[in-house]
Design a protein around this motif. Structure first.
Motif, PDB file in Angstrom:
ATOM      1  N   GLY A   9       0.810  -1.206   0.000  1.00 17.43           N
ATOM      2  CA  GLY A   9       0.000   0.000   0.000  1.00 17.43           C
ATOM      3  C   GLY A   9       0.839   1.249   0.000  1.00 17.43           C
ATOM      4  O   GLY A   9       2.050   1.198  -0.204  1.00 17.43           O
ATOM      5  N   LEU A  10       0.174   2.361   0.260  1.00 14.92           N
ATOM      6  CA  LEU A  10       0.828   3.664   0.309  1.00 14.92           C
ATOM      7  C   LEU A  10       1.099   4.035   1.767  1.00 14.92           C
ATOM      8  O   LEU A  10       0.198   3.954   2.609  1.00 14.92           O
ATOM      9  CB  LEU A  10      -0.064   4.723  -0.329  1.00 14.92           C
ATOM     10  CG  LEU A  10       0.401   6.183  -0.235  1.00 14.92           C
ATOM     11  CD1 LEU A  10       1.720   6.372  -0.977  1.00 14.92           C
ATOM     12  CD2 LEU A  10      -0.685   7.107  -0.776  1.00 14.92           C
ATOM     13  N   VAL A  11       2.326   4.436   2.045  1.00 16.33           N
ATOM     14  CA  VAL A  11       2.698   4.810   3.403  1.00 16.33           C
ATOM     15  C   VAL A  11       3.636   6.009   3.340  1.00 16.33           C
ATOM     16  O   VAL A  11       4.399   6.164   2.376  1.00 16.33           O
ATOM     17  CB  VAL A  11       3.358   3.614   4.136  1.00 16.33           C
ATOM     18  CG1 VAL A  11       4.634   3.187   3.447  1.00 16.33           C
ATOM     19  CG2 VAL A  11       3.601   3.919   5.599  1.00 16.33           C
ATOM     20  N   GLN A  12       3.584   6.852   4.359  1.00 19.62           N
ATOM     21  CA  GLN A  12       4.463   8.014   4.404  1.00 19.62           C
ATOM     22  C   GLN A  12       5.867   7.612   4.842  1.00 19.62           C
ATOM     23  O   GLN A  12       6.038   6.601   5.536  1.00 19.62           O
ATOM     24  CB  GLN A  12       3.903   9.041   5.375  1.00 19.62           C
ATOM     25  CG  GLN A  12       2.608   9.690   4.913  1.00 19.62           C
ATOM     26  CD  GLN A  12       2.164  10.813   5.836  1.00 19.62           C
ATOM     27  OE1 GLN A  12       2.608  10.905   6.977  1.00 19.62           O
ATOM     28  NE2 GLN A  12       1.302  11.677   5.337  1.00 19.62           N
ATOM     29  N   GLY A  15       7.017   5.525   8.061  1.00 15.01           N
ATOM     30  CA  GLY A  15       5.925   4.651   8.459  1.00 15.01           C
ATOM     31  C   GLY A  15       6.298   3.180   8.398  1.00 15.01           C
ATOM     32  O   GLY A  15       7.447   2.820   8.114  1.00 15.01           O
ATOM     33  N   SER A  16       5.291   2.347   8.670  1.00 12.55           N
ATOM     34  CA  SER A  16       5.498   0.899   8.720  1.00 12.55           C
ATOM     35  C   SER A  16       4.431   0.162   7.918  1.00 12.55           C
ATOM     36  O   SER A  16       3.306   0.664   7.755  1.00 12.55           O
ATOM     37  CB  SER A  16       5.444   0.415  10.177  1.00 12.55           C
ATOM     38  OG  SER A  16       6.466   0.998  10.948  1.00 12.55           O
ATOM     39  N   LEU A  17       4.806  -0.997   7.446  1.00 14.15           N
ATOM     40  CA  LEU A  17       3.878  -1.909   6.778  1.00 14.15           C
ATOM     41  C   LEU A  17       4.287  -3.328   7.127  1.00 14.15           C
ATOM     42  O   LEU A  17       5.455  -3.588   7.424  1.00 14.15           O
ATOM     43  CB  LEU A  17       3.910  -1.744   5.261  1.00 14.15           C
ATOM     44  CG  LEU A  17       3.118  -0.624   4.607  1.00 14.15           C
ATOM     45  CD1 LEU A  17       3.377  -0.625   3.104  1.00 14.15           C
ATOM     46  CD2 LEU A  17       1.635  -0.731   4.901  1.00 14.15           C
ATOM     47  N   ASN A  82       9.771  -1.276   8.917  1.00 14.99           N
ATOM     48  CA  ASN A  82       9.712  -0.053   9.716  1.00 14.99           C
ATOM     49  C   ASN A  82      10.609   1.015   9.102  1.00 14.99           C
ATOM     50  O   ASN A  82      11.485   0.727   8.292  1.00 14.99           O
ATOM     51  CB  ASN A  82      10.156  -0.338  11.151  1.00 14.99           C
ATOM     52  CG  ASN A  82       9.237  -1.273  11.888  1.00 14.99           C
ATOM     53  OD1 ASN A  82       8.030  -1.308  11.647  1.00 14.99           O
ATOM     54  ND2 ASN A  82       9.796  -2.057  12.802  1.00 14.99           N
ATOM     55  N   THR A  89      10.258   2.049  -2.158  1.00 13.11           N
ATOM     56  CA  THR A  89       9.155   1.893  -3.095  1.00 13.11           C
ATOM     57  C   THR A  89       9.494   0.843  -4.143  1.00 13.11           C
ATOM     58  O   THR A  89      10.529   0.937  -4.817  1.00 13.11           O
ATOM     59  CB  THR A  89       8.835   3.226  -3.789  1.00 13.11           C
ATOM     60  OG1 THR A  89       8.352   4.158  -2.811  1.00 13.11           O
ATOM     61  CG2 THR A  89       7.786   3.048  -4.877  1.00 13.11           C
ATOM     62  N   VAL A 115       4.410  -1.573  -2.845  1.00  5.28           N
ATOM     63  CA  VAL A 115       4.646  -0.723  -1.678  1.00  5.28           C
ATOM     64  C   VAL A 115       5.125   0.632  -2.188  1.00  5.28           C
ATOM     65  O   VAL A 115       6.136   0.708  -2.900  1.00  5.28           O
ATOM     66  CB  VAL A 115       5.692  -1.332  -0.730  1.00  5.28           C
ATOM     67  CG1 VAL A 115       6.049  -0.346   0.380  1.00  5.28           C
ATOM     68  CG2 VAL A 115       5.170  -2.640  -0.148  1.00  5.28           C
ATOM     69  N   VAL A 117       6.199   4.432  -0.911  1.00  5.03           N
ATOM     70  CA  VAL A 117       6.548   5.277   0.234  1.00  5.03           C
ATOM     71  C   VAL A 117       6.657   6.710  -0.272  1.00  5.03           C
ATOM     72  O   VAL A 117       7.579   7.050  -1.015  1.00  5.03           O
ATOM     73  CB  VAL A 117       7.863   4.834   0.883  1.00  5.03           C
ATOM     74  CG1 VAL A 117       8.135   5.670   2.140  1.00  5.03           C
ATOM     75  CG2 VAL A 117       7.825   3.353   1.223  1.00  5.03           C
ATOM     76  N   SER A 119       5.209  11.028   0.587  1.00  9.07           N
ATOM     77  CA  SER A 119       4.437  11.975   1.387  1.00  9.07           C
ATOM     78  C   SER A 119       3.417  12.691   0.509  1.00  9.07           C
ATOM     79  O   SER A 119       2.659  13.524   0.999  1.00  9.07           O
ATOM     80  CB  SER A 119       5.369  12.977   2.056  1.00  9.07           C
ATOM     81  OG  SER A 119       6.196  13.622   1.096  1.00  9.07           O
TER      82      SER A 119
END
Length: 119
Positions: A9-12, A15-17, A82, A89, A115, A117, A119
């Motif tokens: 997914g999209l994360v800043q 962030g963590s996935l 993490n 990405t 994935v 990453v 903002s």
């Protein structure tokens, strides 16, 4: 035999996935399980791998940030990510070396999960 990955997914940045991958089908034994990734326009590279004896290897770029684990009973492998960075990405693919009674030992790949990453 199939591998099914999920959790992208999209994360800043920062962030963590958590990625998950489940193996299914005619599986007698699983040796190594792991994750590879392919950034846009680049080659696919190893991220992390864990053997059946729990030996683990990480790419230098993810050491200290990513953690790989596996659940042998569930035939699953996980990747906890993490402190994600934009350079993480990529499309992440799970991998397993599996023994099946009809095909013997083979390497299997799941469809990738993206994935991103940003903002």
């Amino acid at each position: 035999v199939q591998l099914q990955a999920s959790g992208g997914g999209l994360v800043q940045p920062g962030g963590s996935l958590r990625l998950s991958c489940a193996a299914s089908g005619n599986i007698f034994s699983i040796n190594s399980m792991g994750w590879y990734r392919q950034p846009p326009g680049k080659q696919r590279d190893l991220v992390a791998v864990v053997t059946s004896s729990s030996s683990i290897n990480y790419a230098d770029s993810v050491k200290g940030r990513f953690t790989i684990s596996r659940d042998n009973a569930k035939k699953m492998v996980y990747l906890r990510m993490n402190s994600l960075k934009p350079e993480d990405t990529a499309v992440y693919c799970c991998y397993a070396r599996i023994f099946s009674t009809d095909r013997g030992w083979n390497d299997y790949w799941g469809r990738g999960t993206l994935v991103t990453v940003s903002s």
